[in-house]
Design an enzyme around this catalytic site. Sequence first.
Site, PDB file in Angstrom:
ATOM      1  N   ASP A  10      20.176 -71.782 -20.279  1.00  0.00           N
ATOM      2  CA  ASP A  10      18.874 -71.274 -20.690  1.00  0.00           C
ATOM      3  C   ASP A  10      18.938 -70.924 -22.170  1.00  0.00           C
ATOM      4  O   ASP A  10      19.814 -70.168 -22.609  1.00  0.00           O
ATOM      5  CB  ASP A  10      18.498 -70.034 -19.876  1.00  0.00           C
ATOM      6  CG  ASP A  10      18.164 -70.380 -18.435  1.00  0.00           C
ATOM      7  OD1 ASP A  10      17.939 -71.563 -18.137  1.00  0.00           O
ATOM      8  OD2 ASP A  10      18.134 -69.455 -17.598  1.00  0.00           O
ATOM      9  N   GLU A 129       9.715 -73.591  -9.365  1.00  0.00           N
ATOM     10  CA  GLU A 129      10.175 -72.206  -9.314  1.00  0.00           C
ATOM     11  C   GLU A 129       9.347 -71.457  -8.276  1.00  0.00           C
ATOM     12  O   GLU A 129       8.115 -71.450  -8.354  1.00  0.00           O
ATOM     13  CB  GLU A 129      10.029 -71.551 -10.689  1.00  0.00           C
ATOM     14  CG  GLU A 129      10.857 -72.246 -11.762  1.00  0.00           C
ATOM     15  CD  GLU A 129      10.465 -71.871 -13.172  1.00  0.00           C
ATOM     16  OE1 GLU A 129       9.416 -71.200 -13.350  1.00  0.00           O
ATOM     17  OE2 GLU A 129      11.184 -72.257 -14.110  1.00  0.00           O
TER      18      GLU A 129
END
Length: 279
Positions: A10, A129
Site C-alpha cells: 500500500d 472490498e
Amino acid sequence: MFHRLIPRLDIKGPSLVKGIHLEGLRVLGLPKDFAKYYYENGADELIYQDVVASLYDRNSLSEFVEKTAEEIFIPMTVGGGIRNQKDIFNLLRSGADKVSINTAAVKNPDFIKEASENYGSSTIVISVEVIKQNNGAYELFIDNGRQSTGIEISKWLDIIQSNGAGEIVLTSVDQEGTMKGVDLDLIKYALPKLDIPLIYHGGIGKVEDLTFLDDCYLSGTAIASAFHYDYLSNNFVKNDQELEGNTSYLESAIHSQRGFSIMQLKDYLSGAQINVRHS
C-alpha cells in the site's frame, strides 16, 4: 495450477504504509526496498495500491512502476485512482502487467467491459472490498474501504464477470491488517459464484491461517502485514529523510509485531501438499 503468494504494498506518496481495516495508515518504509526483497525471496507477483488515489482523484504510480520494472521481473498489478482508459494505458506502458480497478468500475460497470476489450481480460483485475453487515450480508465498499455502496457483493461479482474482467482481488476489510486470520465464510461465499481466478486478502498473520487451502481452492493470496513485519525484523534501517508522515511507529513495530517470510510460508504449504512454486 500453482497457488500464488503475492505481497501487497500500500502506497501513500513516497512511502509504504499499513493500516488496520484500511485505516490509521502508518509509514513502514520505502516501497522499492520491500519490493526488491520480496522479488529476491520468492514472491510470485506483487500488488501495488495507491491507497489515497481515489480520495484525491489522482493516479501517481506510473513513475514508480517504471523504476520498479527495471529491477523486478515478476508480474505487477497496480491500482488506485484509475479513472479512464488513458490511466490504464499509462500504467501498462510504465511496466505494470495488470491494473486493479475498484471505485471507477463500481461507478460505471461499462468501464470494465471497455478496458477488457481494449487491453484483454487477463490485464483487468477488479478489487472488491467488503464489510460484513449486522444481518450477515457482505456489502461492497469503495474508496479504499471508506464509502458504502449499498451493493451486496453477489450481484457485483456477477456484473464483474459479465463485463469480462480476468481476475478478482477480494479484501475482507473486517480482517484487513488485524493478522487474526481469514474470513473463511466470505471466501466460501464468493468462490461458487466465480468462474475467474480469485485472490483473497485480509487478516493473514501466521502460516497456519492458510490451512483452509486443503479443500478450498484460491488462485492466490495477497499478504501485507505478515510479510512487512518479517521484512522489518530482518532489514530495519531508519531513514526518515526519505519518508513522509509519522515514522515513530517503526521502531516499536519491529519488536511488537511478528510475521513470516515468503519462503517460510512456501515451505509450510509444500509440506501440507499445497501446490506452490518452490525453488
